[in-house]
Design a protein around this motif. Structure first.
Motif, mmCIF file in Angstrom:
data_model
loop_
_atom_site.group_PDB
_atom_site.id
_atom_site.type_symbol
_atom_site.label_atom_id
_atom_site.label_comp_id
_atom_site.label_asym_id
_atom_site.label_seq_id
_atom_site.Cartn_x
_atom_site.Cartn_y
_atom_site.Cartn_z
ATOM 1 N N ASP A 73 -2.415 6.595 7.235
ATOM 2 C CA ASP A 73 -3.462 6.113 8.138
ATOM 3 C C ASP A 73 -4.586 5.457 7.342
ATOM 4 O O ASP A 73 -5.037 4.352 7.658
ATOM 5 C CB ASP A 73 -4.050 7.277 8.948
ATOM 6 N N LEU A 74 -5.037 6.149 6.293
ATOM 7 C CA LEU A 74 -6.166 5.649 5.510
ATOM 8 C C LEU A 74 -5.816 4.378 4.736
ATOM 9 O O LEU A 74 -6.680 3.526 4.509
ATOM 10 C CB LEU A 74 -6.644 6.728 4.536
ATOM 11 N N LEU A 75 -4.557 4.241 4.344
ATOM 12 C CA LEU A 75 -4.154 3.064 3.572
ATOM 13 C C LEU A 75 -3.988 1.817 4.433
ATOM 14 O O LEU A 75 -3.878 0.708 3.916
ATOM 15 C CB LEU A 75 -2.846 3.351 2.831
ATOM 16 N N GLY A 76 -3.942 1.995 5.752
ATOM 17 C CA GLY A 76 -3.800 0.836 6.632
ATOM 18 C C GLY A 76 -2.378 0.390 6.839
ATOM 19 O O GLY A 76 -2.118 -0.806 7.048
ATOM 20 N N ALA A 77 -1.421 1.313 6.809
ATOM 21 C CA ALA A 77 -0.018 0.973 7.052
ATOM 22 C C ALA A 77 0.172 0.505 8.494
ATOM 23 O O ALA A 77 -0.656 0.772 9.369
ATOM 24 C CB ALA A 77 0.859 2.185 6.767
ATOM 25 N N THR A 78 1.271 -0.190 8.745
ATOM 26 C CA THR A 78 1.545 -0.756 10.067
ATOM 27 C C THR A 78 2.222 0.261 10.964
ATOM 28 O O THR A 78 3.265 0.820 10.601
ATOM 29 C CB THR A 78 2.434 -2.008 9.949
ATOM 30 N N LYS A 79 1.659 0.459 12.143
ATOM 31 C CA LYS A 79 2.224 1.396 13.114
ATOM 32 C C LYS A 79 3.449 0.754 13.786
ATOM 33 O O LYS A 79 3.345 -0.319 14.380
ATOM 34 C CB LYS A 79 1.178 1.783 14.146
ATOM 35 N N MET A 80 4.581 1.438 13.715
ATOM 36 C CA MET A 80 5.849 0.867 14.142
ATOM 37 C C MET A 80 6.344 1.494 15.437
ATOM 38 O O MET A 80 5.883 2.562 15.852
ATOM 39 C CB MET A 80 6.902 1.066 13.047
ATOM 40 N N ASP A 81 7.324 0.850 16.057
ATOM 41 C CA ASP A 81 7.924 1.345 17.289
ATOM 42 C C ASP A 81 9.166 2.181 16.996
ATOM 43 O O ASP A 81 10.302 1.713 17.101
ATOM 44 C CB ASP A 81 8.296 0.172 18.211
ATOM 45 N N ARG A 82 8.926 3.422 16.599
ATOM 46 C CA ARG A 82 9.999 4.382 16.319
ATOM 47 C C ARG A 82 10.992 3.855 15.277
ATOM 48 O O ARG A 82 12.174 3.632 15.575
ATOM 49 C CB ARG A 82 10.738 4.781 17.597
ATOM 50 N N PRO A 83 10.593 3.691 14.034
ATOM 51 C CA PRO A 83 11.536 3.253 12.988
ATOM 52 C C PRO A 83 12.549 4.353 12.697
ATOM 53 O O PRO A 83 12.178 5.466 12.350
ATOM 54 C CB PRO A 83 10.631 2.985 11.783
#
Length: 632
Positions: free
Chosen positions: A414-424
């Motif tokens: 969360d803190l690193l700014g990763a991309t939120k995906m649609d159930r990978p």
């Protein structure tokens, strides 16, 4: 694992961008013809891209139609054989309890039988393509089938039997005259359950957050559970992945911030283990929760070996763990996390793989760097290292050391700014170095507290899912990547534009399992929830299915359709390509996900079709009648 989409875990409240906010399918989808040439040119430096255009077709079978029969359907010229269903003996020496069709097998008998709900599977050859070991996961259980009276008269014995039906099975199989069978007894036969002693390896071993009253050292744990996708290492071990572990824990009245980020709520997900196994009461033993959600390494060639939870690979609702090698011989493990708005990870080992098999590489996965993916709107992206002391991953932000970063992989991402995906979910790698990942669906897109919709986010209420793919810069350990969508799943006859997709070939929805065979065929398996199957956007797609894709042309053909209420999952094959093994999970599952013990055959009676039977997950062996290579 089939899921009621309305009850799936959704605990990511970070402000990170989602894949839809950076995705424009008009630019990110696999293109063809002149457009493909223009699109691929900027990626030429990554190598191998030219193979996507041209070449002889890989698919030589005739598609099977959409189906709703309580049976397995395969193409003309193919045969399907069922082996190793839930409850059959695994072949332990002196222990061969038969399956009782009324659900009355004891916990002790279940410990010597195939577990329930088969999932990820791999074949380890012993005599070329004639015999070997099959190692497979057993993800979860259905109390309406596991017990004669379902969850009534709940007891410690029922908890023990449920725990015994989880985990992993190792069986020996052999082929004679074109048919496969389980060897019993076998010196390699083994059951690993939710009660099997395991070691904890890597940076989180011995960490304060891993210590419990039963294990004050924080280096041992009992069991593995909710084992979903899997992986096979180049040194001959099996990676089993703990997915929806939070459902087994009974939460306190007011879960803390760490517990909430992992989806823990008051009560549990219906398993009721805490009533007779105190360690699953998170109010009394909060650290026990931290001891699940890991990738577990098992050596199938050594039945006396201790499974190890590899904490360097991070903690997540792990769907799978796919291993690739860099040019220098280092191991790279790609992992998806099957929850709404969660992340895609890769681990890069510090050291190269050594010759000498499992023994020589016994701690290889304990040392290295975990990364999380960020996908940018320009078709590029970055792998962000989860390393204590780098960027925001400091004590001031709640990470005392590297062990805590890994235990709290979600918070760190969360803190690193990763991309939120649609159930990978499942991930696989082809010979050109493309890494494919199924994004099964996300019907919460645009929901409360989630990213809204805009021009760059055209897949509102993403019921159909997609397959994303990328290439790491230079090698699999590269920190930059280039990505696109291989396909947007869907039904072109759908009246809702967001659900039409762009499949070149046979329509499908909710891609889940992936496997690339030796010829380069990408096999795609679907997991439409039984609560949604045959309704709405999925109304014309029938039962769950398995398809084959020629990644060079984008053509996709339906190869197999499963029985009622099932999920198609797990795929592996013999070295000669003439035998494929897949798993049929939870045939007969009801929309409520729990079967009626008074009527277990209401939805399916596969595979036995007995008047007194009950549906059983099982492995299916697929061969060509003429002995040819699968898919041709």
């Amino acid at each position: 694992m089939a899921k009621d989409f309305s009850r799936m875990e959704d605990s990511n409240r970070s402000s990170n961008p989602s894949i839809h906010e950076v995705s424009n399918p008009a630019r990110r989808t696999l293109l063809r013809g002149a457009a493909a040439t223009a699109f691929l040119a900027p990626l030429a430096g990554l190598g191998g891209c030219a193979s996507l255009v041209g070449g002889a077709p890989l698919l030589g079978f005739k598609s099977v139609p959409v189906g709703t029969a309580d049976a397995i359907t395969v193409p003309e010229g193919y045969v399907a054989q069922v082996i190793a269903p839930w409850g059959d003996p695994v072949g332990l020496s002196g222990e061969n309890p038969a399956f009782k069709f009324d659900g009355s097998n004891s916990a002790a008998e279940q410990e010597a039988q195939m577990g329930m709900h088969h999932d990820g599977i791999h074949f380890y050859a012993q005599d070329g393509s004639a015999s070997g070991l099959l190692v497979m996961n057993h993800e979860y259980v259905d109390y309406g089938l596991l017990f004669k009276d379902g969850s009534a008269t709940w007891s410690a014995d029922k908890v023990r039997k449920a725990q015994a039906a989880h985990g992993v099975s190792v069986i020996e199989v052999e082929q004679k005259d074109g048919r496969w069978s389980v060897v019993t007894p076998s010196p390699w036969a083994r059951r690993i359950t939710a009660r099997t002693p395991m070691a904890i390896g890597g940076p989180a071993a011995g960490h304060a957050l891993m210590k419990t009253a039963a294990d004050p050292a924080g280096r041992k744990v009992l069991g593995t559970l909710n084992n979903c996708g899997s992986g096979r290492t180049p040194w001959g071990t099996y990676l089993t992945c703990e997915e929806n572990f939070v459902n087994y824990f009974s939460g306190p009245d007011a879960p803390d911030a760490h517990q909430k980020r992992w989806g823990l709520k008051k009560g549990d997900g219906g398993y009721r283990w805490a009533e007779h196994d105190e360690r699953f009461d998170a109010a009394r033993h909060p650290n026990e929760l931290n001891r699940f959600g890991w990738v577990v390494e098992i050596d199938p060639s050594n039945p006396s070996s201790t499974p190890v939870k590899r904490t360097a690979l991070g903690r997540a609702a792990h769907e799978g763990a796919t291993v690739a090698l860099t040019k220098s011989g280092r191991a790279v493990v790609y992992m998806g996390e099957d929850s709404r708005f969660e992340y895609i990870y890769k681990f890069v080992s510090r050291d190269a793989v050594k010759p000498g098999g499992a023994a020589a590489n016994a701690t290889l996965l304990d040392h290295g760097t975990l990364h999380v993916a960020r996908f940018d709107a320009d078709g590029k992206g970055r792998w962000l290292p989860l390393v204590h002391g780098q960027g925001p991953l400091t004590a001031a932000n709640g990470f005392a050391d590297q062990g805590e970063v890994l235990i709290k992989s979600r918070q760190a991402s969360d803190l690193l700014g990763a991309t939120k995906m649609d159930r990978p979910e499942w991930i696989d790698v082809d010979a050109q170095g493309w890494v494919y990942c199924t994004l099964t669906n996300n019907s919460n897109r645009g929901g409360k507290d989630q990213p809204g919709l805009d021009a760059a986010n055209p897949r509102a209420n993403n019921t159909m899912g997609a397959i994303i793919r990328w290439k790491d810069d230079g090698d699999h350990d590269g920190l930059s990547l280039a990505w696109n969508h291989f396909v947007l799943a869907g039904d072109p006859a759908n009246t809702r534009p967001e659900a039409q997709g762009n499949v070149k070939g046979d329509a499908f929805g909710c891609p889940d399992g992936l496997w690339t065979d030796a010829r380069g065929v990408l096999w795609i398996q679907t997991d439409m929830s039984t609560s949604a199957m045959g309704k709405g956007d999925l109304a014309r797609l029938g039962h769950n299915q398995m398809l084959a894709a020629d990644v060079r042309t984008g053509e996709i053909r339906r190869f197999l359709v499963g029985p009622a209420g099932c999920e198609i999952t797990g795929a592996t094959g013999t070295p000669d390509g003439r035998t494929m093994f897949i798993n049929i999970q939870h045939p007969g599952e009801s929309p409520s996900e729990l079967s009626d013990p008074a009527n277990p055959r209401r939805i399916s009676n596969w595979p036995d079709q007995r008047a007194d039977g009950r549906p059983r997950s099982a492995t299916v062996v697929i061969r060509k009648a003429d002995g040819g290579v699968i898919g041709t």
